[in-house]
Design a protein around this motif. Structure first.
Motif, PDB file in Angstrom:
ATOM      1  N   ASP A  59     -14.780   1.148  22.128  1.00  0.00           N
ATOM      2  CA  ASP A  59     -13.790   0.228  21.566  1.00  0.00           C
ATOM      3  C   ASP A  59     -12.419   0.431  22.194  1.00  0.00           C
ATOM      4  O   ASP A  59     -11.383   0.369  21.528  1.00  0.00           O
ATOM      5  CB  ASP A  59     -13.710   0.396  20.050  1.00  0.00           C
ATOM      6  CG  ASP A  59     -13.220  -0.881  19.365  1.00  0.00           C
ATOM      7  OD1 ASP A  59     -13.227  -1.946  20.014  1.00  0.00           O
ATOM      8  OD2 ASP A  59     -12.824  -0.808  18.187  1.00  0.00           O
ATOM      9  N   GLY A  60     -12.432   0.697  23.525  1.00  0.00           N
ATOM     10  CA  GLY A  60     -11.188   0.781  24.275  1.00  0.00           C
ATOM     11  C   GLY A  60     -10.298   1.949  23.922  1.00  0.00           C
ATOM     12  O   GLY A  60      -9.091   1.909  24.166  1.00  0.00           O
ATOM     13  N   PRO A  91      -8.484  -3.189  27.067  1.00  0.00           N
ATOM     14  CA  PRO A  91      -9.513  -4.203  27.342  1.00  0.00           C
ATOM     15  C   PRO A  91     -10.673  -3.561  28.111  1.00  0.00           C
ATOM     16  O   PRO A  91     -10.487  -2.530  28.782  1.00  0.00           O
ATOM     17  CB  PRO A  91      -8.786  -5.234  28.210  1.00  0.00           C
ATOM     18  CG  PRO A  91      -7.331  -4.967  28.022  1.00  0.00           C
ATOM     19  CD  PRO A  91      -7.199  -3.517  27.704  1.00  0.00           C
ATOM     20  N   PRO A  92     -11.876  -4.140  28.047  1.00  0.00           N
ATOM     21  CA  PRO A  92     -13.045  -3.521  28.685  1.00  0.00           C
ATOM     22  C   PRO A  92     -12.854  -3.201  30.159  1.00  0.00           C
ATOM     23  O   PRO A  92     -13.275  -2.139  30.628  1.00  0.00           O
ATOM     24  CB  PRO A  92     -14.145  -4.563  28.480  1.00  0.00           C
ATOM     25  CG  PRO A  92     -13.741  -5.304  27.261  1.00  0.00           C
ATOM     26  CD  PRO A  92     -12.242  -5.350  27.288  1.00  0.00           C
ATOM     27  N   GLU A  93     -12.182  -4.099  30.902  1.00  0.00           N
ATOM     28  CA  GLU A  93     -12.033  -3.854  32.341  1.00  0.00           C
ATOM     29  C   GLU A  93     -11.080  -2.690  32.615  1.00  0.00           C
ATOM     30  O   GLU A  93     -11.326  -1.873  33.510  1.00  0.00           O
ATOM     31  CB  GLU A  93     -11.566  -5.115  33.068  1.00  0.00           C
ATOM     32  CG  GLU A  93     -10.259  -5.714  32.592  1.00  0.00           C
ATOM     33  CD  GLU A  93     -10.393  -6.637  31.399  1.00  0.00           C
ATOM     34  OE1 GLU A  93      -9.411  -7.343  31.083  1.00  0.00           O
ATOM     35  OE2 GLU A  93     -11.483  -6.661  30.774  1.00  0.00           O
ATOM     36  N   GLU A 100     -18.024  -1.085  31.808  1.00  0.00           N
ATOM     37  CA  GLU A 100     -17.422  -1.973  30.812  1.00  0.00           C
ATOM     38  C   GLU A 100     -18.175  -1.896  29.489  1.00  0.00           C
ATOM     39  O   GLU A 100     -17.570  -1.995  28.414  1.00  0.00           O
ATOM     40  CB  GLU A 100     -17.379  -3.407  31.339  1.00  0.00           C
ATOM     41  CG  GLU A 100     -16.361  -3.603  32.462  1.00  0.00           C
ATOM     42  CD  GLU A 100     -16.208  -5.055  32.885  1.00  0.00           C
ATOM     43  OE1 GLU A 100     -16.910  -5.913  32.318  1.00  0.00           O
ATOM     44  OE2 GLU A 100     -15.387  -5.334  33.781  1.00  0.00           O
ATOM     45  N   THR A 101     -19.480  -1.701  29.561  1.00  0.00           N
ATOM     46  CA  THR A 101     -20.268  -1.550  28.330  1.00  0.00           C
ATOM     47  C   THR A 101     -19.864  -0.286  27.593  1.00  0.00           C
ATOM     48  O   THR A 101     -19.680  -0.297  26.366  1.00  0.00           O
ATOM     49  CB  THR A 101     -21.771  -1.512  28.653  1.00  0.00           C
ATOM     50  OG1 THR A 101     -22.140  -2.716  29.321  1.00  0.00           O
ATOM     51  CG2 THR A 101     -22.598  -1.366  27.383  1.00  0.00           C
ATOM     52  N   LYS A 120      -5.884  -0.777  21.814  1.00  0.00           N
ATOM     53  CA  LYS A 120      -7.032  -0.335  22.600  1.00  0.00           C
ATOM     54  C   LYS A 120      -7.070  -1.074  23.937  1.00  0.00           C
ATOM     55  O   LYS A 120      -6.543  -2.170  24.078  1.00  0.00           O
ATOM     56  CB  LYS A 120      -8.318  -0.576  21.822  1.00  0.00           C
ATOM     57  CG  LYS A 120      -8.575  -2.022  21.426  1.00  0.00           C
ATOM     58  CD  LYS A 120      -9.749  -2.102  20.463  1.00  0.00           C
ATOM     59  CE  LYS A 120     -10.029  -3.544  20.051  1.00  0.00           C
ATOM     60  NZ  LYS A 120     -11.115  -3.626  19.058  1.00  0.00           N
ATOM     61  N   SER A 165     -16.993   1.185  27.830  1.00  0.00           N
ATOM     62  CA  SER A 165     -15.647   0.915  27.326  1.00  0.00           C
ATOM     63  C   SER A 165     -15.700   0.143  26.011  1.00  0.00           C
ATOM     64  O   SER A 165     -14.948   0.443  25.074  1.00  0.00           O
ATOM     65  CB  SER A 165     -14.852   0.128  28.377  1.00  0.00           C
ATOM     66  OG  SER A 165     -13.559  -0.175  27.915  1.00  0.00           O
ATOM     67  N   ARG A 166     -16.586  -0.827  25.932  1.00  0.00           N
ATOM     68  CA  ARG A 166     -16.733  -1.595  24.681  1.00  0.00           C
ATOM     69  C   ARG A 166     -17.288  -0.710  23.569  1.00  0.00           C
ATOM     70  O   ARG A 166     -16.866  -0.804  22.412  1.00  0.00           O
ATOM     71  CB  ARG A 166     -17.643  -2.801  24.900  1.00  0.00           C
ATOM     72  CG  ARG A 166     -17.013  -3.911  25.733  1.00  0.00           C
ATOM     73  CD  ARG A 166     -17.885  -5.166  25.723  1.00  0.00           C
ATOM     74  NE  ARG A 166     -17.318  -6.192  26.578  1.00  0.00           N
ATOM     75  CZ  ARG A 166     -17.628  -6.348  27.862  1.00  0.00           C
ATOM     76  NH1 ARG A 166     -18.534  -5.534  28.439  1.00  0.00           N
ATOM     77  NH2 ARG A 166     -17.070  -7.300  28.574  1.00  0.00           N
ATOM     78  N   GLU A 167     -18.268   0.125  23.915  1.00  0.00           N
ATOM     79  CA  GLU A 167     -18.849   1.021  22.906  1.00  0.00           C
ATOM     80  C   GLU A 167     -17.785   1.975  22.361  1.00  0.00           C
ATOM     81  O   GLU A 167     -17.799   2.342  21.189  1.00  0.00           O
ATOM     82  CB  GLU A 167     -20.001   1.821  23.515  1.00  0.00           C
ATOM     83  CG  GLU A 167     -21.195   0.983  23.963  1.00  0.00           C
ATOM     84  CD  GLU A 167     -22.233   0.777  22.887  1.00  0.00           C
ATOM     85  OE1 GLU A 167     -22.175   1.475  21.860  1.00  0.00           O
ATOM     86  OE2 GLU A 167     -23.124  -0.081  23.078  1.00  0.00           O
TER      87      GLU A 167
END
Length: 663
Positions: free
Chosen positions: A199-200, A159-161, A192-193, A157, A195-197
């Motif tokens: 999970d990439g 990374p957030p960035e 980025e949030t 997956k 992206s995290r939600e």
């Protein structure tokens, strides 16, 4: 390269982002082994990465060929198209085996070609289609984790960035070549949030971006929509999205294949869907097998069968196994899709099974078990969420609440422990009635938490109730009764009620020695506690031998690396400090601080105590420049772990003020 030997069926993706390391790994693998497999979960970006590789390195190959292999019929059709591409005379033959043989012959007699086989989940199927010896290169995309002769490159997956950058580019919120530097802080944080939600997962990010572009909507709106109706959004596909089924279909089809092949593997994935997504301990399935239904219960004490089930469950990369740590990982969007497809009764059933299995394996939170507790903690927290959501009313649910709370309490995480203790007490009262030893234990634990937080008036009636219940239910000669005497004495000690504390401490010590024998850690604790009481009364000559006995016992019974050893060092150091024996106190304080930081972590309340005590020693010696940073560190940790109004925090704050005034 002649155009007729270029049959990539996709244009280059203008929004392709990052993956530089993976591209380099693919290139190196092909150069060295000539056979490589890009492996990963559905929707993780395998096909898009291979497309980028083909366009980026097309000049290095004489021909780039593409076939799909999700089904054998697709592979056969692909080879027929290759025969046409190569202008082979047999390309019009009805007998497909002759066509395949001719393509294999072409591959065996030409060099410098790259054959990309997309969606090759059944790698064994390829043996009939590829020549045994050739001078070309073969690159697969596959969900399989075992890739045989093909060098496996795992694609993970984002990374957030990187995920945020893909989202912003694909949603046309920034230019295709732009970076995050020109994005506002708010937009970057939102991206980025999201992206995290997600999970990439690139497929999910592409879906999100398509929604944002086509609706149109803002990042903030999409995030709100996803948090409210995530499963629904995962099942949607934008009109302009890449050629790939939506997230829900991708994962659902893979899961159905697993379920058809091996129902037990399907059950294992279902359990994973109801736990935290990362580092799921395998002992939940082995030691907790009896709680997980008929299929999984048969795996108890059958390690080889269990590993084979994991192999089936991971066939399409829905889960990953870390064989070193013996843990499993599952993508959080796989979890969301599987749970969304369940009816309410099934969801409740698997949630309940998971709660029971986690309860079965969660250990008592004594120090020796902390590593195991920490390993299970994220999953216990998720299980506790299921207890709350479905209002599970069982003794196992109460036990998990209590044991998880006790571990958090021991680690100094009081604000997290308190609601768990309260829920455990309430549940036990409803299930067991007031007259039950487990209810007494819950009263005792909650009282201990209040004591640690300096809430003495709230702790006292709970301790008294616990003692009364235990005396009535268990009789006077019981270990739990001795514990209640000890704990109530500790409350009086901290309140300065020394005359009330002393007989209780003495009774607890006497009971423990009689019930447990002299060589027991709880007996050592009683010696330590009674010594602390004498020290507070300036009865130093009585306190010192008890502290030394406690330290000696603890070293013998617990070993040098234990928090109770640090406590004994600190307490003996404090005794010497109050007697003005500074040179004897200092090494003990320093050893206690070092031990506590190593064993408990920097943010534990006991570390606060050590910083404060060592600072006090330096202050008393006029070593103000050494004392100040220790007081400041103690105050920082105390405010974080104990709260700004805790008595210890207030004391440290006053100590620091005195030092600053003095300095």
């Amino acid at each position: 390269m002649p155009e007729e030997l270029w049959n990539i069926p996709y244009p280059r993706n203008p929004f392709f982002t990052a993956r530089e390391t993976v591209l380099e790994e693919m290139r190196n693998a092909l150069l060295t082994k000539k056979l490589a497999a890009l492996s990963g979960l559905g929707g993780i970006g395998k096909t898009q990465t291979v497309i980028e590789y083909a366009y980026r390195y097309r000049h290095e190959y004489q021909a780039i060929l593409w076939v799909r292999a999700a089904f054998e019929t697709e592979l056969v059709s692909g080879f027929v198209r290759l025969a046409e591409l190569f202008n082979l005379p047999v390309s019009q033959q009805q007998d497909e085996s002759l066509v395949i043989a001719a393509v294999k012959q072409w591959l065996a007699t030409h060099n410098g070609w790259l054959l990309i086989v997309d969606n090759a989940d059944d790698i064994a199927m390829l043996r009939e289609f590829l020549p045994g010896a050739h001078q070309g290169y073969v690159l697969l995309t596959t969900r399989a984790q075992a890739t045989g002769i093909y060098q496996r490159i795992e694609i993970k997956k984002m990374p957030p960035e990187d995920g945020a950058l893909l989202l912003l580019r694909r949603a046309k919120l920034i230019a295709e070549e732009a970076g995050l530097d020109g994005v506002s802080e708010e937009e970057r944080t939102l991206a980025e949030t999201i992206s995290r939600e997600m999970d990439g997962l690139p497929l999910a990010l592409d879906q999100a971006a398509a929604f944002i572009e086509e609706t149109p909507s803002s990042l903030a709106e999409y995030l709100q929509f996803y948090r409210e109706e995530g499963a629904r959004l995962l099942a949607e596909r934008g009109e302009l999205a890449i050629d790939h089924p939506n997230v829900a279909i991708t994962f659902s089809l893979a899961f159905q294949k697993v379920l058809q092949r091996n129902p037990t593997a399907g059950d294992l994935i279902w359990v994973c869907a109801f736990l935290a997504p990362d580092a799921i301990p395998e002992e939940i399935f082995t030691k907790g097998a009896a709680e997980l239904g008929e299929n999984l219960s048969q795996l108890a004490n059958k390690p080889l069968d269990f590993v084979k089930v994991i192999q089936e469950a991971g066939r399409f990369s829905l889960i990953y196994r870390n064989p070193t740590n013996k843990t499993l990982d599952i993508h959080r969007l796989v979890q969301e899709v599987l749970k969304a497809e369940m009816d309410e009764d099934n969801c409740r059933l698997w949630a309940q099974r998971t709660v029971c299995a986690v309860t079965q394996v969660f250990p008592n939170a004594e120090y020796a078990n902390w590593r195991e507790c920490d390993r299970l903690l994220p999953h216990a927290k998720v299980a506790i969420d299921w207890i709350s959501q479905y209002q599970f009313e069982s003794e196992k649910a109460a036990l998990l609440l209590n044991e998880t709370g006790y571990y958090l309490d021991e680690r100094g995480q009081y604000s997290e422990a308190e609601p768990l203790y309260e829920k455990a007490l309430s549940l036990r009262q409803r299930l067991l009635g007031e007259e039950h030893p487990d209810v007494a234990s819950s009263y005792n634990n909650l009282a201990g938490l209040y004591l640690s937080q300096g809430k003495y008036s709230e702790a006292e009636p709970l301790y008294q109730t616990a003692l009364s219940l235990r005396q009535r239910l268990l009789g006077e000669d019981h270990f739990d009764v001795a514990t209640s005497y000890n704990n109530l004495a500790a409350l009086y000690y901290f309140q300065g009620k020394y005359s009330e504390a002393e007989p209780l401490y003495q009774t607890a010590l006497s009971l423990r020695k009689r019930l447990l024998g002299e060589e027991h850690p709880h007996v050592a604790s009683s010696y330590n506690n009674l010594a602390a009481l004498y020290e507070s009364q300036k009865r130093y000559s009585e306190a010192e031998p008890l502290y030394q006995i406690a330290l000696s016992l603890r070293k013998r019974l617990l070993g040098e690396e234990h928090p109770h050893i640090a406590t004994s060092y600190n307490n003996l150091g404090a005794l010497y400090y109050f007697q003005g024996r500074y040179s004897e106190a200092e090494p003990l304080y320093q050893t206690a601080l070092s031990l506590r930081k190593r064993l408990l972590g920097e943010e534990h309340p006991d570390v606060t105590t050590s910083y404060n005590d060592l600072a006090g020693l330096y202050y008393s010696q006029g070593r103000y420049s050494e004392a100040q940073p220790l007081y400041e560190k103690a105050l920082e940790i105390a405010e974080l772990s104990l709260g700004v109004n805790h008595p210890n925090t207030i004391t440290i704050r006053e100590n620091l003020k005195l030092l600053r005034d003095k300095a």
